[in-house]
Design a protein around this motif. Structure first.
Motif, PDB file in Angstrom:
ATOM      1  N   VAL A  91      15.270 -59.076  17.988  1.00 52.95           N
ATOM      2  CA  VAL A  91      15.275 -58.498  16.456  1.00 52.95           C
ATOM      3  C   VAL A  91      13.785 -58.942  16.126  1.00 52.95           C
ATOM      4  O   VAL A  91      13.082 -59.879  16.484  1.00 52.95           O
TER       5      VAL A  91
ATOM      6  N   ASP B  82      20.367 -52.306   4.963  1.00 53.55           N
ATOM      7  CA  ASP B  82      19.571 -53.462   4.763  1.00 53.55           C
ATOM      8  C   ASP B  82      18.522 -53.785   6.190  1.00 53.55           C
ATOM      9  O   ASP B  82      18.177 -54.866   6.211  1.00 53.55           O
ATOM     10  N   ARG B  83      18.606 -53.032   7.206  1.00 56.14           N
ATOM     11  CA  ARG B  83      17.851 -53.021   8.319  1.00 56.14           C
ATOM     12  C   ARG B  83      17.548 -51.695   8.914  1.00 56.14           C
ATOM     13  O   ARG B  83      18.002 -50.892   8.622  1.00 56.14           O
TER      14      ARG B  83
ATOM     15  N   LEU C 111      11.438 -55.283   6.734  1.00 61.71           N
ATOM     16  CA  LEU C 111      12.910 -55.393   6.837  1.00 61.71           C
ATOM     17  C   LEU C 111      12.947 -55.672   8.281  1.00 61.71           C
ATOM     18  O   LEU C 111      12.177 -55.465   9.026  1.00 61.71           O
ATOM     19  N   PRO C 112      14.194 -56.386   8.598  1.00 59.19           N
ATOM     20  CA  PRO C 112      14.447 -56.489  10.144  1.00 59.19           C
ATOM     21  C   PRO C 112      14.621 -55.243  10.967  1.00 59.19           C
ATOM     22  O   PRO C 112      15.024 -54.379  10.399  1.00 59.19           O
TER      23      PRO C 112
ATOM     24  N   THR D 152      10.530 -57.321  13.329  1.00 57.90           N
ATOM     25  CA  THR D 152      10.105 -57.248  11.881  1.00 57.90           C
ATOM     26  C   THR D 152       9.387 -55.798  11.535  1.00 57.90           C
ATOM     27  O   THR D 152       8.479 -55.728  12.319  1.00 57.90           O
TER      28      THR D 152
ATOM     29  N   PHE E  33      15.911 -62.788  10.159  1.00 51.59           N
ATOM     30  CA  PHE E  33      17.284 -63.128   9.686  1.00 51.59           C
ATOM     31  C   PHE E  33      17.369 -64.585   9.259  1.00 51.59           C
ATOM     32  O   PHE E  33      16.802 -65.322  10.178  1.00 51.59           O
TER      33      PHE E  33
ATOM     34  N   ARG F 234      17.591 -50.093  12.821  1.00 55.19           N
ATOM     35  CA  ARG F 234      18.183 -50.235  14.157  1.00 55.19           C
ATOM     36  C   ARG F 234      17.649 -49.225  15.304  1.00 55.19           C
ATOM     37  O   ARG F 234      17.622 -48.115  14.813  1.00 55.19           O
TER      38      ARG F 234
ATOM     39  N   ASP G 144      11.859 -62.418  14.255  1.00 51.06           N
ATOM     40  CA  ASP G 144      13.161 -62.477  13.580  1.00 51.06           C
ATOM     41  C   ASP G 144      13.239 -62.863  12.356  1.00 51.06           C
ATOM     42  O   ASP G 144      13.410 -64.045  12.159  1.00 51.06           O
TER      43      ASP G 144
ATOM     44  N   VAL H  57      16.501 -54.229  14.389  1.00 52.75           N
ATOM     45  CA  VAL H  57      17.564 -54.955  15.374  1.00 52.75           C
ATOM     46  C   VAL H  57      17.407 -53.917  16.696  1.00 52.75           C
ATOM     47  O   VAL H  57      17.699 -52.782  16.529  1.00 52.75           O
TER      48      VAL H  57
END
Length: 252
Positions: A231, A111-112, A223-224, A233, A252, A114, A250, A226
């Motif tokens: 953080v 869901d993100r 989506l974020p 987008t 979140f 990285r 960010d 990280v």
């Protein structure tokens, strides 16, 4: 007074050469190892600036101190050679540190996204990567995804490892080509228009970023992202999963 003028001239020449070398190193770092947005989110700018600033100042300063035309030519050449070698060693060590911490993959994690760095990936796990995915790129991060867990035990083990600091996106045995996860990326993404409601103070910046993609607003999702320091987008095409841009927000 004349002696100090000569010293200052020698130090200025050394400074000019140092700046040229530092500029070449900056191109390597920011155009190859830490392209945007990684220079911001992965700490590359601060680390490189610290290394280069110390190195560029140290060399000319040492030249200013030791340069003396009254010395025998052989002794002066020896002293300057030592200064240059010390400076190059410092720059080499600094560049190696920046290289070792470079981002190697941008990984979709359920869901993100990285940002995964070379130092995040345990060397002993690299042989477990699927064929063709076991390298740590030297010319900028590549786009990957994490495959779905095969069973509950694998999920539980990955959760425990993540709590201990080893994120699933940094584990080569879970990597797969990004193209294999497009459906999951699209399903997890959220309409980018919602960002304006969440961050009304940044509405103009969000609109500008969306417009710059050249994609219709209703087709942009987010989506974020990280990273090591923060953080952000990621803006995506909601139909193809293609990454369109980044925002320093960010979500979140």
């Amino acid at each position: 007074m004349k002696e100090w003028t000569v010293r200052l001239r020698a130090a200025a020449i050394h400074l000019g050469i140092s700046i040229i070398i530092a500029s070449a190193a900056a191109w390597l770092v920011f155009a190859v190892w830490y392209p945007y947005p990684y220079r911001e989110i992965s700490g590359g700018r601060e680390l490189f600036t610290l290394v280069v600033t110390v190195d560029v100042i140290l060399g000319p300063l040492m030249t200013l101190i030791i340069f003396n035309r009254a010395k025998p030519r052989r002794e002066l050449v020896r002293d300057l050679t030592v200064v240059v070698l010390i400076q190059l060693a410092g720059l080499g060590y600094g560049l190696w540190s920046v290289y070792a911490a470079r981002p190697v993959h941008l990984v979709f994690e359920f869901d993100r996204f990285r940002a995964v760095h070379a130092v995040d990936v345990p060397d002993e796990l690299l042989p477990q990567a699927p064929a063709g995915l076991g390298d740590l790129p030297r010319t900028g991060p590549t786009l990957l995804a994490v495959r779905p867990f095969t069973n509950q035990q694998e999920r539980a083990d990955a959760t425990v490892a993540a709590l201990q600091g080893l994120q699933v996106g940094a584990r080569p045995e879970f990597w797969q080509p990004y193209e294999a996860a497009i459906d999951r990326v699209v399903a997890a993404a959220r309409p980018a228009g919602a960002l304006k409601e969440r961050f009304p103070q940044h509405a103009n910046d969000i609109t500008a970023a969306m417009t710059a993609t050249g994609v219709p607003a209703e087709q942009i999702a987010y989506l974020p992202l990280v990273a090591r320091r923060s953080v952000w987008t990621v803006l995506l095409n909601s139909k193809t999963g293609q990454i369109l841009g980044y925002l320093p927000l960010d979500p979140f």
